[in-house]
Design a protein around this motif. Structure first.
Motif, PDB file in Angstrom:
ATOM      1  N   ASP A 178       0.576  11.793 -16.181  1.00  8.55           N
ATOM      2  CA  ASP A 178       1.551  12.026 -16.933  1.00  8.55           C
ATOM      3  C   ASP A 178       1.141  12.811 -18.231  1.00  8.55           C
ATOM      4  OD1 ASP A 178       4.074  12.201 -18.219  1.00  8.55           O
ATOM      5  OD2 ASP A 178       4.281   9.838 -18.293  1.00  8.55           O
ATOM      6  N   VAL A 179       1.449  14.146 -18.028  1.00  9.19           N
ATOM      7  CA  VAL A 179       1.054  14.902 -19.276  1.00  9.19           C
ATOM      8  C   VAL A 179       1.663  14.589 -20.656  1.00  9.19           C
ATOM      9  CG1 VAL A 179       0.737  17.140 -20.132  1.00  9.19           C
ATOM     10  CG2 VAL A 179      -0.036  16.888 -17.809  1.00  9.19           C
ATOM     11  N   PRO A 180       3.221  14.518 -20.601  1.00  9.04           N
ATOM     12  CA  PRO A 180       3.838  14.112 -21.765  1.00  9.04           C
ATOM     13  C   PRO A 180       3.338  12.819 -22.013  1.00  9.04           C
ATOM     14  CG  PRO A 180       5.405  15.282 -20.349  1.00  9.04           C
ATOM     15  CD  PRO A 180       3.866  14.969 -19.562  1.00  9.04           C
ATOM     16  N   LEU A 234      -3.594  17.743  -6.542  1.00  2.15           N
ATOM     17  CA  LEU A 234      -2.921  16.844  -6.073  1.00  2.15           C
ATOM     18  C   LEU A 234      -1.492  16.949  -6.483  1.00  2.15           C
ATOM     19  CD1 LEU A 234      -4.894  13.556  -6.512  1.00  2.15           C
ATOM     20  CD2 LEU A 234      -4.913  15.475  -4.813  1.00  2.15           C
ATOM     21  N   GLY A 235      -0.902  17.857  -7.210  1.00  2.00           N
ATOM     22  CA  GLY A 235       0.281  18.166  -7.414  1.00  2.00           C
ATOM     23  C   GLY A 235       1.087  17.239  -8.631  1.00  2.00           C
ATOM     24  N   ILE A 236       0.420  16.142  -8.960  1.00  5.77           N
ATOM     25  CA  ILE A 236       0.904  14.992  -9.715  1.00  5.77           C
ATOM     26  C   ILE A 236       1.420  15.329 -11.144  1.00  5.77           C
ATOM     27  CG2 ILE A 236       0.339  12.749 -10.778  1.00  5.77           C
ATOM     28  CD1 ILE A 236      -1.362  12.352  -8.418  1.00  5.77           C
ATOM     29  N   SER A 237       0.450  16.139 -11.775  1.00  4.91           N
ATOM     30  CA  SER A 237       0.685  16.550 -13.273  1.00  4.91           C
ATOM     31  C   SER A 237       0.624  18.082 -13.646  1.00  4.91           C
ATOM     32  CB  SER A 237      -0.165  16.061 -14.193  1.00  4.91           C
ATOM     33  OG  SER A 237      -1.736  16.526 -13.697  1.00  4.91           O
ATOM     34  N   GLU A 238       1.294  18.684 -12.636  1.00  4.51           N
ATOM     35  CA  GLU A 238       1.535  20.108 -12.967  1.00  4.51           C
ATOM     36  C   GLU A 238       2.823  20.426 -13.617  1.00  4.51           C
ATOM     37  OE1 GLU A 238      -0.288  22.305  -8.916  1.00  4.51           O
ATOM     38  OE2 GLU A 238       1.940  21.603  -8.904  1.00  4.51           O
ATOM     39  N   LEU A 255      -3.482   6.986  -6.523  1.00  5.80           N
ATOM     40  CA  LEU A 255      -3.085   7.857  -7.744  1.00  5.80           C
ATOM     41  C   LEU A 255      -1.456   8.035  -7.705  1.00  5.80           C
ATOM     42  CD1 LEU A 255      -5.746  10.402  -8.084  1.00  5.80           C
ATOM     43  CD2 LEU A 255      -5.420   8.483  -9.734  1.00  5.80           C
ATOM     44  N   ARG A 256      -1.043   8.150  -6.536  1.00  2.32           N
ATOM     45  CA  ARG A 256       0.457   8.421  -6.397  1.00  2.32           C
ATOM     46  C   ARG A 256       1.057   7.021  -6.771  1.00  2.32           C
ATOM     47  NH1 ARG A 256      -0.915  11.148  -1.430  1.00  2.32           N
ATOM     48  NH2 ARG A 256      -0.827   9.319  -0.300  1.00  2.32           N
ATOM     49  N   HIS A 257       0.604   5.865  -6.274  1.00  2.75           N
ATOM     50  CA  HIS A 257       1.091   4.553  -6.410  1.00  2.75           C
ATOM     51  C   HIS A 257       1.137   4.385  -8.229  1.00  2.75           C
ATOM     52  CE1 HIS A 257       1.952   0.341  -6.808  1.00  2.75           C
ATOM     53  NE2 HIS A 257       0.732   0.011  -7.344  1.00  2.75           N
ATOM     54  N   ALA A 258       0.120   4.554  -8.873  1.00  4.84           N
ATOM     55  CA  ALA A 258      -0.006   4.354 -10.357  1.00  4.84           C
ATOM     56  C   ALA A 258       1.139   5.417 -10.831  1.00  4.84           C
ATOM     57  CB  ALA A 258      -1.417   4.720 -10.894  1.00  4.84           C
ATOM     58  N   THR A 259       1.275   6.515 -10.423  1.00  8.04           N
ATOM     59  CA  THR A 259       2.408   7.452 -11.212  1.00  8.04           C
ATOM     60  C   THR A 259       3.734   6.952 -10.656  1.00  8.04           C
ATOM     61  OG1 THR A 259       0.733   9.297 -10.277  1.00  8.04           O
ATOM     62  CG2 THR A 259       2.865   9.787 -11.041  1.00  8.04           C
ATOM     63  N   ARG A 260       3.873   6.760  -9.562  1.00  9.74           N
ATOM     64  CA  ARG A 260       5.320   5.964  -9.209  1.00  9.74           C
ATOM     65  C   ARG A 260       5.553   4.603 -10.371  1.00  9.74           C
ATOM     66  NH1 ARG A 260       4.106   6.776  -3.777  1.00  9.74           N
ATOM     67  NH2 ARG A 260       3.200   4.568  -3.641  1.00  9.74           N
ATOM     68  N   VAL A 268       0.933  -1.197  -0.043  1.00  9.45           N
ATOM     69  CA  VAL A 268       0.083   0.003   0.086  1.00  9.45           C
ATOM     70  C   VAL A 268       0.604   1.328   0.138  1.00  9.45           C
ATOM     71  CG1 VAL A 268      -1.857  -1.120   1.080  1.00  9.45           C
ATOM     72  CG2 VAL A 268      -0.115  -0.006   2.537  1.00  9.45           C
ATOM     73  N   ASP A 269       0.338   2.602  -0.345  1.00 12.01           N
ATOM     74  CA  ASP A 269       0.924   3.757  -0.402  1.00 12.01           C
ATOM     75  C   ASP A 269       1.215   4.005   1.031  1.00 12.01           C
ATOM     76  OD1 ASP A 269       1.609   6.472  -1.672  1.00 12.01           O
ATOM     77  OD2 ASP A 269       0.279   6.681  -0.195  1.00 12.01           O
ATOM     78  N   GLU A 270       2.594   4.268   1.397  1.00  7.51           N
ATOM     79  CA  GLU A 270       2.924   4.632   2.686  1.00  7.51           C
ATOM     80  C   GLU A 270       2.178   5.935   3.603  1.00  7.51           C
ATOM     81  OE1 GLU A 270       6.992   4.319   3.191  1.00  7.51           O
ATOM     82  OE2 GLU A 270       7.000   2.177   2.554  1.00  7.51           O
ATOM     83  N   ALA A 271       2.101   6.628   2.613  1.00  6.76           N
ATOM     84  CA  ALA A 271       1.471   8.080   3.124  1.00  6.76           C
ATOM     85  C   ALA A 271       0.044   7.800   3.376  1.00  6.76           C
ATOM     86  CB  ALA A 271       1.563   9.085   2.299  1.00  6.76           C
TER      87      ALA A 271
END
Ligand SMILES: CC(C)(COP(=O)(O)OP(=O)(O)OC[C@H]1O[C@@H](n2cnc3c(N)ncnc32)[C@H](O)[C@@H]1OP(=O)(O)O)[C@@H](O)C(=O)NCCC(=O)NCCS
Length: 439
Positions: free
Chosen positions: A332-334, A356-360, A133-138, A14-17
């Protein structure tokens, strides 16, 4: 689909945070094993969350057999009288999502999001969603996707309604067929044969329609009435369309409900219609609209530009209603905008904000003459008079499949741009996106 990506996504912890945030509240976040009885408790909680009846032993066994590719999360309350029952459920898996131009990218599909009413309003759903969402991004997945029970739930996490679904109710006797005469033939087939033909046909059509997701294997049993635990399997009728050369190019499954007051006015509901080419589409629809004793045909999760509208003489014989349906969330915008294709060449600068600061970030997006996209960081770069689009992730996600117009979002005050026509031309696409099922 890259199998190692799917494995990395499914098998991580699981995502630790997220786990830490829930621990602070006296709760525990866990990956749920695909084993009984842990799976039984998870499935029962999810079914209750969606207002379904308790699952039978047979249904649990069948669902477990179908769920091996899924990552299942549960939130548990150690102070509850039965602490093995989750108070929150969440499921994800990776599958191909079609983008404009016949390309696919891996998407993390989200489903089974429930929180027990006894634990609602404490941020459990938010914590699970943000963590996943953080996990999928990582892991490197460029986009997330889901269908929704309520429209108001997911914009806050950056999901935008990118695909609209149309529901049709057609008065068959009024419609009048003026479409093409298909040269092939329609024949009844068994549900089992339909079950074996459908996945291959769906794979063939997936790339032709942005917004479509690879169909979870478990859905075919439902559409074709072949699940071992199906409630009324015998109600599903299946036909195939074979072209003049004998190749199967389409299948359709439907159920019929009698009209007890008038036997000539039954209603046929199209469970699923899958056509790999225009002839199969015309052949199958014509067949369905001429079923004897049927006065009404209904179908849902259709696209907003069904050719069927132009195959009937009386367009008002069809009542069409629209619903927001497939929500996507760019991670992931690109990864997304560099992969999709573009209808016209051009350049725009994207300034993206993300709750959420993921794709800024700030990027220069360029579409070439051949439709391919190139995207590079424009952080701190002077981009001169290139048109600028200032957008939240939610709005960019809504537009990324080409079905939501930048012109409408600008007029609604949801985006800002220095050149709305250039942005609308660049991000639009000639075929509106479609998703043919719920998940
Ligand atoms: C929807 C559901 C999962 C929310 O769970 P929850 O743990 O109570 O939600 P949270 O406390 O984490 O709330 C997160 C945010 O969503 C908002 N929210 C929660 N339920 C909402 C609703 N029904 N409509 C609109 N917003 C809602 C909260 O206000 C909160 O907003 P904020 O964080 O921006 O201030 C839960 O009510 C549920 O299980 N519903 C039934 C099943 C369902 O419909 N699931 C969704 C499937 S797509």
């Amino acid at each position: 689909m890259d199998a190692s990506l799917a494995t990395r996504h499914r098998e991580a912890g699981v995502d630790e945070a997220a786990a830490a945030r829930l621990t602070e509240r006296g709760l525990s976040l866990r990956v749920v094993p695909h084993e009984r009885p842990a799976y039984d408790h998870w499935l029962q909680a999810s079914a209750r969350g969606f207002l379904d009846s308790e699952r039978t032993d047979e249904q649990i066994a069948a669902a477990l057999a179908r769920s091996s590719s899924r990552r299942l999360l549960g939130v548990y309350d150690p102070s509850a009288p039965q602490d093995e029952l989750p108070v929150g459920t969440f499921a994800t898996w990776l599958d191909d999502l079609a983008l404009p131009g016949g390309v696919v990218v891996p998407a993390v599909a989200v489903s089974a999001v429930t929180v027990s009413p006894t634990h609602a309003g404490r941020g459990i759903a938010r914590t699970m969603m943000e963590g996943e969402l953080r996990h999928a991004t990582r892991v490197g997945v460029p986009i997330a996707a889901l269908t929704v029970s309520e429209s108001t739930l997911y914009g806050r996490y950056g999901f935008g309604p990118a695909v609209t679904a149309a529901t049709w109710t057609i008065e068959t006797r009024r419609a009048g067929w003026i479409g093409p005469e298909a040269t092939g033939r329609v024949d009844y087939i068994s549900r089992e044969l339909a079950r074996s033909l459908a996945p291959g046909l769906h794979e063939r059509v997936l790339r032709s329609r942005p917004g479509e997701l690879a169909m979870p294997e478990s859905h075919w049993g439902r559409f074709t009435g072949t699940d071992a635990d199906a409630e009324k399997p015998g109600a599903v009728r299946a036909v195939q369309y074979a072209d003049a050369a004998g190749q199967v190019q389409g299948v359709a499954m439907y159920t019929v409900t009698e009209n007890e007051d008038d036997f000539t006015k039954a209603t046929a509901r199209v469970q699923y219609l899958l056509a790999a080419d225009d002839e199969a589409y015309a052949g199958l629809w014509r067949f369905l609209l001429s079923l004897p004793l049927v006065a009404t045909v209904t179908a849902s999760e259709l696209s907003t530009d069904e050719p069927l509208l132009w195959m009937i003489a009386d367009q008002r014989a069809a009542r069409v209603s629209l619903t927001d349906h497939h929500y996507v969330r760019i991670l992931d915008v690109p990864g997304v905008l560099g992969a999709r294709r573009y209808a016209s060449p051009g350049q725009i600068v994207l300034e993206v904000s993300d709750p959420l600061g993921i794709s800024e970030g700030r990027w220069l997006l360029e579409a070439a003459e051949n439709g391919e996209g190139g995207i590079v960081s424009a952080e701190g770069v002077d981009t001169g008079d290139v048109p600028v689009l200032r957008t939240g992730t939610t709005e960019l996600s809504a537009m990324c499949l080409g079905g939501v117009s930048a012109a409408a979002l600008a007029a609604a005050g949801r985006i800002e741009t220095t050149d709305v026509a250039a942005v609308a031309r660049m991000l639009g696409w000639h075929v509106p996106p479609r998703l043919s099922f719920w998940y």
